[in-house]
Design an enzyme around this catalytic site. Structure first.
Site, short mmCIF file in Angstrom:
data_model
loop_
_atom_site.label_atom_id
_atom_site.label_comp_id
_atom_site.label_asym_id
_atom_site.label_seq_id
_atom_site.Cartn_x
_atom_site.Cartn_y
_atom_site.Cartn_z
CG ASP A 116 -2.09 0.91 1.10
OD1 ASP A 116 -2.34 1.41 -0.02
OD2 ASP A 116 -2.76 1.18 2.11
CB SER B 256 -12.79 -8.24 -5.29
OG SER B 256 -12.53 -8.60 -3.97
CG HIS C 12 -0.12 2.06 -9.31
ND1 HIS C 12 -0.30 1.66 -8.01
CD2 HIS C 12 -1.24 2.75 -9.64
CE1 HIS C 12 -1.47 2.09 -7.57
NE2 HIS C 12 -2.06 2.77 -8.54
CG LEU D 159 9.89 -17.18 -3.74
CD1 LEU D 159 9.68 -17.20 -2.22
CD2 LEU D 159 10.49 -15.83 -4.13
NE ARG E 111 -7.38 1.70 -5.90
CZ ARG E 111 -6.26 1.91 -5.26
NH1 ARG E 111 -5.22 2.36 -5.92
NH2 ARG E 111 -6.14 1.67 -3.99
NE ARG F 7 -8.31 0.01 5.89
CZ ARG F 7 -8.05 1.30 5.90
NH1 ARG F 7 -8.32 2.03 6.96
NH2 ARG F 7 -7.54 1.89 4.84
CB ILE F 8 -7.00 -7.83 7.38
CG1 ILE F 8 -6.45 -8.01 8.80
CG2 ILE F 8 -6.79 -9.10 6.57
CD1 ILE F 8 -5.03 -8.45 8.91
CB SER F 9 -7.80 -4.33 3.08
OG SER F 9 -7.61 -3.11 3.75
N GLY G 69 0.02 5.37 -4.40
CA GLY G 69 -0.61 6.63 -4.79
C GLY G 69 -0.04 7.79 -3.98
CD1 TRP H 12 7.38 6.69 -2.65
CD2 TRP H 12 6.83 7.12 -4.78
NE1 TRP H 12 8.54 6.84 -3.35
CE2 TRP H 12 8.25 7.11 -4.67
CE3 TRP H 12 6.27 7.38 -6.03
CZ2 TRP H 12 9.09 7.33 -5.75
CZ3 TRP H 12 7.11 7.60 -7.11
CH2 TRP H 12 8.51 7.57 -6.96
CD GLU I 188 3.21 -13.16 15.75
OE1 GLU I 188 3.02 -11.99 16.15
OE2 GLU I 188 2.92 -14.17 16.41
C1 FPP Z 1 -1.81 0.14 -3.36
O1 FPP Z 1 -1.41 1.46 -3.41
C2 FPP Z 1 -1.32 -0.62 -4.50
C3 FPP Z 1 -2.10 -1.19 -5.46
C4 FPP Z 1 -3.57 -1.13 -5.45
C5 FPP Z 1 -1.52 -1.90 -6.61
C6 FPP Z 1 -0.23 -2.62 -6.35
C7 FPP Z 1 0.37 -2.91 -7.67
C8 FPP Z 1 1.69 -2.88 -7.97
C9 FPP Z 1 2.74 -2.68 -6.95
C10 FPP Z 1 2.13 -3.04 -9.36
C11 FPP Z 1 1.80 -4.32 -10.06
C12 FPP Z 1 2.11 -5.53 -9.28
C13 FPP Z 1 2.69 -6.66 -9.78
C14 FPP Z 1 2.77 -7.86 -8.92
C15 FPP Z 1 3.25 -6.74 -11.14
P1 FPP Z 1 -2.52 2.59 -3.45
O2 FPP Z 1 -2.75 2.97 -4.85
O3 FPP Z 1 -3.73 2.11 -2.71
O4 FPP Z 1 -1.80 3.74 -2.67
P2 FPP Z 1 -2.50 4.86 -1.76
O5 FPP Z 1 -3.10 4.16 -0.58
O6 FPP Z 1 -1.35 5.73 -1.38
O7 FPP Z 1 -3.52 5.57 -2.60
#
Ligand code: FPP
Length: 250
Positions: free
Chosen positions: A24, A70, A41, A135, A75, A198-200, A27, A29, A211
């Site tokens: 998480d 899901s 992303h 892995l 978004r 959160r576990i979301s 966005g 960042w 843990e």
């Molecule tokens: C959460 O950050 C991140 C995501 C919903 C997407 C994660 C995807 C990637 C890291 C790229 C693709 C992954 C792979 C495995 C190729 P957010 O957008 O919710 O951030 P925010 O909470 O700051 O808005």
């Protein structure tokens, strides 16, 4: 099938055998740097590569990443399509390397809404790495923990319709083999980056005894150093699985 921690107590070790991560903060960042969320992303993919490599080096056997929940369909359309594109490009670019490194790739979730080309790439990537076991890298895509429990229940009832008339006979051990990650032990350590606690709707069945570690770092800033800090914390945890501290000391 890996057995449930409610039924048997897994071995403890310094390095988690199974690590599950909610990545998480992509966005935020980007927003902090006046960049579009999609830039976050893209940087998030680099963090995925760093963490896969670091986990391999440290002897983690199962790494599970929550890439798209899901609920993420809610978004903006452009962000969803960028995430799908990134996912396809990363699969395309990284699959040969994963194959060489002995990584076995699993994609779990409801893949039916994904475009046919992506579904085909996923099938192909899983088949190409099916013989590997250095892995197990699982990407949860269009995944939800409640969906997982429901789909497992539907499969169980289809396989054993007689259970409908004897619900008391449905034990944990009956349902667990139908969960989408039945091939893996339950996670020992869960990490969520980005400051939320959160576990979301991630692996809600499987996280019962895991843990939980929450990091304030945004996912694009996460790497080997941050992973080591999480493992350091994990080593200080006393995993009792319902037993007392005195029982553990014996
Ligand atoms: C959460 O950050 C991140 C995501 C919903 C997407 C994660 C995807 C990637 C890291 C790229 C693709 C992954 C792979 C495995 C190729 P957010 O957008 O919710 O951030 P925010 O909470 O700051 O808005």
């Amino acid at each position: 099938m890996a057995s449930s921690s409610t039924l048997s107590i897994p071995e403890s070790s310094d390095i988690p055998q199974h690590l599950a991560i909610i990545m998480d903060g992509n966005g935020r960042w980007a927003t902090k740097r006046f960049l579009p969320r999609t830039a976050g992303h893209m940087r998030g993919v680099q963090a995925v590569r760093r963490v896969v490599e670091a986990c391999g080096e440290r002897g983690v056997e199962y790494l599970t990443l929550f890439a798209f929940s899901s609920e993420n369909w809610r978004r903006p359309k452009e962000e969803v399509s960028l995430l799908m594109r990134l996912f396809m490009q990363t699969l395309e670019k990284q699959i040969s390397k994963l194959e060489r490194q002995g990584v076995r790739l699993h994609i779990v979730g409801d893949l039916s809404p994904f475009e046919p080309r992506l579904q085909e790439m996923i099938r192909d990537a899983q088949a190409r790495t099916a013989g590997n076991n250095a892995l197990h890298l699982t990407i949860a895509a269009n995944y939800g923990g409640r969906w997982d429990i429901l789909q497992a229940l539907r499969k169980l009832m289809a396989a054993k319709p007689e259970l409908a008339s004897q619900p008391d006979a449905i034990a944990e051990s009956e349902l667990a083999p139908y969960l989408s990650m039945a091939y893996a032990p339950e996670p020992d350590l869960f990490i969520r980056t980005g400051g939320e606690q959160r576990i979301s709707n991630f692996l809600i069945w499987q996280l019962a005894y895991t843990e939980l570690y929450f990091s304030d770092d945004f996912w694009p800033d996460f790497g080997a150093k941050e992973l080591d800090a999480a493992f350091e914390w994990y080593r200080t945890r006393e995993r009792r699985f319902g037993r007392t501290s005195a029982q553990l000391a014996r």
